[in-house]
Design an enzyme around this catalytic site. Structure first.
Site, short mmCIF file in Angstrom:
data_model
loop_
_atom_site.label_atom_id
_atom_site.label_comp_id
_atom_site.label_asym_id
_atom_site.label_seq_id
_atom_site.Cartn_x
_atom_site.Cartn_y
_atom_site.Cartn_z
N MET A 1 25.60 68.90 -72.82
CA MET A 1 25.43 69.86 -71.80
C MET A 1 24.26 70.79 -72.02
SD MET A 1 26.81 72.69 -73.46
CE MET A 1 27.79 71.63 -74.41
N PRO A 2 23.75 70.98 -73.21
CA PRO A 2 22.56 71.84 -73.30
C PRO A 2 21.34 71.20 -72.65
CG PRO A 2 23.63 71.65 -75.44
CD PRO A 2 24.24 70.62 -74.54
#
Length: 126
Positions: free
Chosen positions: A1-2
C-alpha cells in the site's frame, strides 16, 4: 500500500537508482509490515533548476547527492515503527548505493485506507 516517490539529481547510473528503490522497499518490508510485492515506486530526476534545498538546515550538511524519499502510506503505524523505518532506510541506503546519511531526506504522508484505489475504480481497502 505505500506509494514511494524518490527525487534526486539527474545523472546517476541505473544501478544507483535501482539500489535506492530496492533499499527503500526492503526497509519498508522490515519495519512497516509491507507485504511482498506491494511495491509502487516512482523516481523523479531533476536538473539543477528543479532541485533546490538548504545545504545546512537543522545543522545537517547536505550535498547534491541528496535524495528525497516521500512515502504515502496508511495512517496505521506507531511512532516507534516510523522511527525504525527512518533508521533502517538510512542504513540501507548507506550500505547501497553508499549515500551519506545526511543526504537522505524522508517525508511520510499518512492517509486513511479509503484513499486508495489500486485499479478497476474500486477502493480495495474499504
Amino acid at each position: 500500500m505505500p506509494l514511494v516517490r524518490i527525487s534526486l539529481r539527474k545523472g546517476k547510473p541505473a544501478a544507483h537508482i535501482a539500489a535506492i528503490r530496492d533499499g527503500v522497499y526492503q526497509a519498508m518490508r522490515e519495519t512497516f509490515n509491507v507485504p511482498e510485492n506491494d511495491r509502487f515506486v516512482l523516481v523523479h530526476e531533476h536538473d539543477e533548476t528543479g532541485f533546490d534545498y538548504d545545504p545546512s538546515y537543522l545543522g545537517i550538511e547536505r550535498t547534491d547527492d541528496l535524495v528525497f524519499v516521500q512515502i504515502t502510506a496508511n495512517n496505521s503505524r506507531t511512532v516507534e515503527q516510523k522511527q525504525a523505518l527512518y533508521r533502517r532506510l538510512v542504513d540501507r541506503l548507506a550500505e547501497s548505493p553508499g549515500l551519506r546519511r545526511e543526504d537522505v531526506f524522508i517525508n511520510l504522508v499518512e492517509v486513511a485506507k479509503e484513499n486508495w484505489s489500486f485499479g478497476n475504480g474500486i477502493a480495495q481497502y474499504v
